[in-house]
Design an enzyme around this catalytic site. Structure first.
Site, PDB file in Angstrom:
ATOM      1  N   TYR A  61      46.999  30.836  40.379  1.00 51.36           N
ATOM      2  CA  TYR A  61      45.559  31.040  40.215  1.00 51.36           C
ATOM      3  C   TYR A  61      45.278  32.418  39.619  1.00 51.36           C
ATOM      4  O   TYR A  61      44.532  32.550  38.636  1.00 51.36           O
ATOM      5  CB  TYR A  61      44.833  30.895  41.551  1.00 51.36           C
ATOM      6  CG  TYR A  61      43.366  31.245  41.448  1.00 51.36           C
ATOM      7  CD1 TYR A  61      42.487  30.410  40.767  1.00 51.36           C
ATOM      8  CD2 TYR A  61      42.869  32.425  42.002  1.00 51.36           C
ATOM      9  CE1 TYR A  61      41.134  30.742  40.633  1.00 51.36           C
ATOM     10  CE2 TYR A  61      41.527  32.764  41.878  1.00 51.36           C
ATOM     11  CZ  TYR A  61      40.668  31.916  41.204  1.00 51.36           C
ATOM     12  OH  TYR A  61      39.340  32.251  41.071  1.00 51.36           O
ATOM     13  N   GLY A  69      34.660  38.658  43.353  1.00 49.64           N
ATOM     14  CA  GLY A  69      35.570  38.709  44.489  1.00 49.64           C
ATOM     15  C   GLY A  69      35.191  37.639  45.488  1.00 49.64           C
ATOM     16  O   GLY A  69      34.834  36.513  45.109  1.00 49.64           O
TER      17      GLY A  69
END
Length: 260
Positions: free
Chosen positions: A155, A186
């Site tokens: 990822y 984030g």
């Protein structure tokens, strides 16, 4: 004056999360929308909740299917063919296992979606932007593209690609008015962790326990702001975390002794 009024915004992965929130934000600004995702029913439900004045074209689309992406763009209705903003939002993470235990099918799905899907849609839309001498590509990256963490392997690598691909686009587009931005969130509470944990709601919920994470609307507001800036301003990249998140010290293992 609202400079996003009647501009045409194409959003991939628009059925939930960042994509859905972006659709709502641009709709509120009076933009025209082209929304695509694999879950057509979710898209139709979204459209029914948007302002009645908002012009919207929706279509089921799997961005990992290159031929379908090509056909989707080729067959856009005349009123939606001139895309002003492409939000490459479709993407996912699968699993948190260490690399030596990961499922290779999961890795390939992330590459197909986060990398190849983004490339395919960009390649279809970008020539029109260059020819019309206007447009903005907004890629949804991740802090994982810059800052690795255990289990982030494929990822994070896919989002590092998005980061570098965005920079490459900017280099290629020098001399044109077309803009490129990479938005790097984030910790954000959407369906992201539920997908990553393959439907395990308990594990997904644990990710956000005792935190105040970003929400989809936070990212949508950033995407809107970046695209609504004066046309001579290009935000190359914008990394955003909630206040409750920051970087850790570099990890040090103290169990190996003299093995290494």
């Amino acid at each position: 004056m609202n400079n996003m009024m009647k501009k045409c915004i194409l959003i991939t992965g628009a059925s939930s999360g960042f994509g859905e929130a972006c659709a709502r934000r641009f709709a509120a600004a009076g933009s025209d929308l082209v929304l695509c995702a694999r879950r057509l029913q979710r898209l139709e439900t979204l459209v029914s909740s948007l302002p009645s004045s908002c012009r919207v074209h929706v279509q089921r689309l799997d961005v990992t299917d290159r031929k379908s992406v090509e056909a989707f763009v080729d067959q856009l209705p005349d009123d939606f063919r001139e895309i002003d903003v492409l939000v490459n939002n479709a993407g996912l993470a699968l699993g948190l296992e260490p690399a030596h235990e990961s499922n290779l099918d999961d890795w390939e799905t992330m590459v197909d979606t986060n990398i190849k899907g983004l490339m395919g849609m960009t390649r279809q839309i970008l020539p029109g932007m260059v020819a019309r001498r206007r447009g903005h590509i907004v890629n949804i990256g991740s802090v994982a593209g810059s800052w690795p963490y255990p289990g982030g392997n494929a990822y994070g690598a896919s989002k590092a690609f998005v980061q570098q691909f965005s920079r490459g686009l900017r280099a290629d587009l020098l001399g044109t008015p077309v803009r490129v931005s990479n938005i790097e969130p984030g910790l954000a509470e959407t369906e992201f962790s539920l997908v990553r944990m393959k439907g395990d709601a308990q594990k997904a919920g644990d990710v956000y326990t005792d935190t105040h994470p970003l929400c989809a609307e936070d990212i949508a507001e950033i995407v809107y702001w970046v695209t609504s800036l004066p046309s001579h301003v290009n935000v190359n990249a914008l990394e955003v975390m909630p206040v409750c998140q920051a970087w850790n010290p570099l990890a040090v293992d103290r169990t190996l002794g003299n093995e290494v």
